[in-house]
Structure formats: structure tokens, C-alpha cells
Design a protein around this motif. Structure first.
Motif, short mmCIF file in Angstrom:
data_model
loop_
_atom_site.label_atom_id
_atom_site.label_comp_id
_atom_site.label_asym_id
_atom_site.label_seq_id
_atom_site.Cartn_x
_atom_site.Cartn_y
_atom_site.Cartn_z
N ARG A 31 83.49 59.43 13.20
CA ARG A 31 84.03 60.56 12.45
C ARG A 31 84.45 61.69 13.39
O ARG A 31 85.39 62.44 13.11
CB ARG A 31 83.01 61.06 11.44
N PHE A 32 83.74 61.82 14.50
CA PHE A 32 84.09 62.81 15.52
C PHE A 32 85.49 62.55 16.05
O PHE A 32 86.34 63.45 16.11
CB PHE A 32 83.06 62.74 16.65
N LEU A 33 85.76 61.30 16.45
CA LEU A 33 87.06 60.96 17.02
C LEU A 33 88.18 61.08 16.00
O LEU A 33 89.29 61.53 16.33
CB LEU A 33 87.01 59.54 17.59
N LYS A 34 87.91 60.71 14.75
CA LYS A 34 88.91 60.84 13.70
C LYS A 34 89.26 62.31 13.47
O LYS A 34 90.44 62.67 13.38
CB LYS A 34 88.40 60.21 12.41
N SER A 35 88.24 63.16 13.41
CA SER A 35 88.47 64.60 13.21
C SER A 35 89.19 65.21 14.40
O SER A 35 90.06 66.08 14.24
CB SER A 35 87.13 65.32 12.98
N LEU A 36 88.83 64.76 15.61
CA LEU A 36 89.44 65.27 16.82
C LEU A 36 90.94 64.96 16.85
O LEU A 36 91.77 65.81 17.19
CB LEU A 36 88.74 64.66 18.04
N LYS A 37 91.28 63.75 16.46
CA LYS A 37 92.68 63.34 16.43
C LYS A 37 93.46 64.11 15.38
O LYS A 37 94.56 64.61 15.65
CB LYS A 37 92.77 61.84 16.16
N ASN A 38 92.89 64.24 14.18
CA ASN A 38 93.58 64.99 13.12
C ASN A 38 93.79 66.46 13.52
O ASN A 38 94.84 67.04 13.25
CB ASN A 38 92.78 64.91 11.82
N GLN B 113 105.37 62.90 17.84
CA GLN B 113 105.96 61.57 17.94
C GLN B 113 105.30 60.79 19.08
O GLN B 113 105.15 61.31 20.18
CB GLN B 113 107.48 61.68 18.22
N GLY B 114 104.90 59.56 18.81
CA GLY B 114 104.34 58.72 19.86
C GLY B 114 102.88 58.40 19.64
O GLY B 114 102.27 58.75 18.62
N GLU B 115 102.29 57.74 20.61
CA GLU B 115 100.90 57.31 20.53
C GLU B 115 99.95 58.49 20.74
O GLU B 115 100.22 59.39 21.52
CB GLU B 115 100.62 56.26 21.62
N LEU B 116 98.85 58.46 20.00
CA LEU B 116 97.76 59.40 20.24
C LEU B 116 96.45 58.65 20.00
O LEU B 116 96.11 58.29 18.88
CB LEU B 116 97.83 60.61 19.32
N ASP B 117 95.75 58.41 21.09
CA ASP B 117 94.48 57.68 21.00
C ASP B 117 93.44 58.43 21.84
O ASP B 117 93.71 58.78 22.99
CB ASP B 117 94.63 56.25 21.52
N ILE B 118 92.29 58.69 21.25
CA ILE B 118 91.21 59.41 21.94
C ILE B 118 89.95 58.56 21.87
O ILE B 118 89.52 58.17 20.77
CB ILE B 118 90.95 60.79 21.30
N GLN B 119 89.37 58.28 23.02
CA GLN B 119 88.15 57.49 23.09
C GLN B 119 87.10 58.23 23.93
O GLN B 119 87.43 58.82 24.96
CB GLN B 119 88.42 56.11 23.70
N THR B 120 85.86 58.16 23.47
CA THR B 120 84.76 58.78 24.21
C THR B 120 84.30 57.85 25.32
O THR B 120 83.93 56.71 25.07
CB THR B 120 83.57 59.08 23.28
N LEU B 121 84.32 58.36 26.55
CA LEU B 121 83.84 57.59 27.69
C LEU B 121 82.38 57.91 28.02
O LEU B 121 81.65 57.06 28.54
CB LEU B 121 84.70 57.88 28.92
N TYR B 122 81.98 59.13 27.70
CA TYR B 122 80.63 59.57 28.07
C TYR B 122 80.26 60.81 27.28
O TYR B 122 81.12 61.65 26.98
CB TYR B 122 80.58 59.89 29.57
N GLN B 123 79.00 60.93 26.90
CA GLN B 123 78.49 62.18 26.34
C GLN B 123 77.09 62.43 26.89
O GLN B 123 76.32 61.50 27.13
CB GLN B 123 78.44 62.15 24.81
N LYS B 124 76.79 63.70 27.13
CA LYS B 124 75.45 64.05 27.58
C LYS B 124 74.43 63.74 26.49
O LYS B 124 74.74 63.75 25.30
CB LYS B 124 75.37 65.54 27.95
N LYS B 125 73.21 63.50 26.91
CA LYS B 125 72.16 63.12 25.97
C LYS B 125 71.82 64.25 25.03
O LYS B 125 71.59 64.04 23.83
CB LYS B 125 70.91 62.68 26.74
N PHE B 126 71.78 65.48 25.55
CA PHE B 126 71.37 66.61 24.73
C PHE B 126 72.54 67.57 24.51
O PHE B 126 73.34 67.79 25.41
CB PHE B 126 70.21 67.36 25.40
#
Length: 219
Positions: free
Chosen positions: A134-141, A156-169
Motif C-alpha cells: 500500500r505504501f508503494l501504491k500510494s507513493l506512485k499515485n 506519459q511513460g513508465e513509472l515503477d517504484i520498488q523498495t530496495l531497503y528500509q531501516k528497521k526502526f
């Protein structure tokens, strides 16, 4: 982007709880009223700039970027002329550095503290982690709506956002009585250069002018 550092004469003065609010006020003092109102329609309002501020002992650092590059020059000039006031603080020393880097490719890794939330059935804010779909969907919107609001044209064009890493806290970003919860993360963003540079200039996610969402190219 500009990077400004302020050295306080005292190491015992800590204003971290009100820092974001004071920095936001200082920025808006030097910009047109329209920038405070923002851009968009109805309940969707976007800011064309963002910042990240932090205090470590007697040193305050501020990163500021804007879609309109003249605003960066205005803030830099105000700091150098000593008209950029963070509350009633007095500083022993100030420095300003312009760090301009533009993205020319269709892909970049962006990193920073990004805030995204939804509201539960009771209307209470629920802050989402970067690994949440839901984070990634909201971020893209959010990015698509901001693009249209600020540039006046559909993306216009591609928009894709993927999480590679997040801190634990997570970390709280305080603004007045608000506590905006955010995780530091790294994101692979595939988009055209205009969109990528818009995210660099204005931030990702929510609360861009409350100290959240400032991202930089990760190398």
C-alpha cells in the motif's frame, strides 16, 4: 539543491522539537504566498519544494530544493545576507553550498525518509512502511498527481517504484503537535527524467514541507 549549515554559539540549546516548523516559516517568509497555498485541486494540495533539517549538538543543517530554481537562489541569498531567521536564534557561523545534480537517465535509486499514510475507518492516520504494498501504491499515485498539478499535463511513460531497503526502526518528524512517522529507505524508480527530477526537487510522499520526503540520488 542547497545545503546550509548553521553553527550555534551554545551547545546546550536544542530546538529539535520545533525545528521543522521554524525552518518552514523561515522559507515561506522569502517566497510568494502562492507557494504556501500549494498547487492542486480540492483536498489534493502539493508543494513545489521540500526540505530536510536536523540538529546535532550546536550545528543545524538544512537541505532545501525547489521545482523553481530561482527559489533556491532566493533562500541561499537570504542566508548569506542574514535575513533567513530560524526563530530568534543567533548563529556564530553560516555556510551555504549549491549542490546541483540532475538525472538524465530513465532510472535512479533515490534515498531518504519518506512519509506515507492512509486513514483507517475511524479516520485515524495509519503510517505505512516502505515494504508495504500500500505504501508503494500510494507513493506512485502521489507522484502522478503531483506531476499533473505542478506541470499541468498528464504523465506519459513508465513509472515503477520498488523498495530496495528500509531501516528497521522508524523516526518521528515533529511539526507542531503532529508526529509524522517515517522510515529511511532506498527506492529504485523507473520513470522519465522529468519525473525523476521532479521527485528530487519536491520530494516523495506526504508532508513535503513538514520535513519529510526529501530524497537524494544514492550512489
Amino acid at each position: 539543491m542547497i545545503l546550509a549549515t548553521f553553527t550555534l554559539s551554545s551547545q546546550t540549546l536544542h530546538i529539535s522539537k520545533s525545528l521543522n516548523e521554524l525552518v518552514q516559516a523561515a522559507i515561506y517568509t522569502h517566497l510568494p504566498d502562492a507557494e504556501h497555498k500549494g498547487y492542486g485541486k480540492e483536498n489534493k494540495n502539493f508543494k513545489a519544494m521540500n526540505f530536510f533539517a536536523e540538529q546535532e549538538k550546536n550545528r543545524i543543517s538544512i537541505r532545501f530544493s525547489a521545482f523553481n530554481k530561482e527559489y533556491e537562489a532566493t533562500i541561499a541569498k537570504a542566508i548569506l545576507l542574514d535575513t533567513f531567521k530560524i526563530g530568534a536564534l543567533h548563529f556564530a557561523r553560516k555556510t551555504v553550498e549549491i549542490c546541483e545534480k540532475r538525472i538524465e537517465e530513465n532510472q535512479a535509486i533515490l534515498s531518504g525518509y519518506v512519509c506515507v499514510y492512509i486513514k483507517d475507518p475511524q479516520g485515524k492516520r495509519l503510517f505505512l512502511e516502505p515494504k508495504d504494498e500500500r505504501f508503494l501504491k500510494s507513493l506512485k499515485n502521489n507522484a502522478l498527481q503531483k506531476y499533473e498539478a505542478l506541470l499541468g499535463e498528464p504523465y506519459q511513460g513508465e513509472l515503477d517504484i520498488q523498495t530496495l531497503y528500509q531501516k528497521k526502526f522508524p523516526q518521528f518528524f515533529l511539526y507542531g503537535k503532529a508526529k509524522n512517522l517515517s522510515w529511511y529507505g532506498k527506492y529504485e524508480v523507473k520513470a522519465n527524467p522529468k519525473m525523476l527530477n521532479l521527485l528530487l526537487d519536491t520530494g516523495m510522499g506526504s508532508k513535503a514541507m513538514q520535513g519529510c520526503g526529501f530524497v537524494e540520488v544514492w550512489e
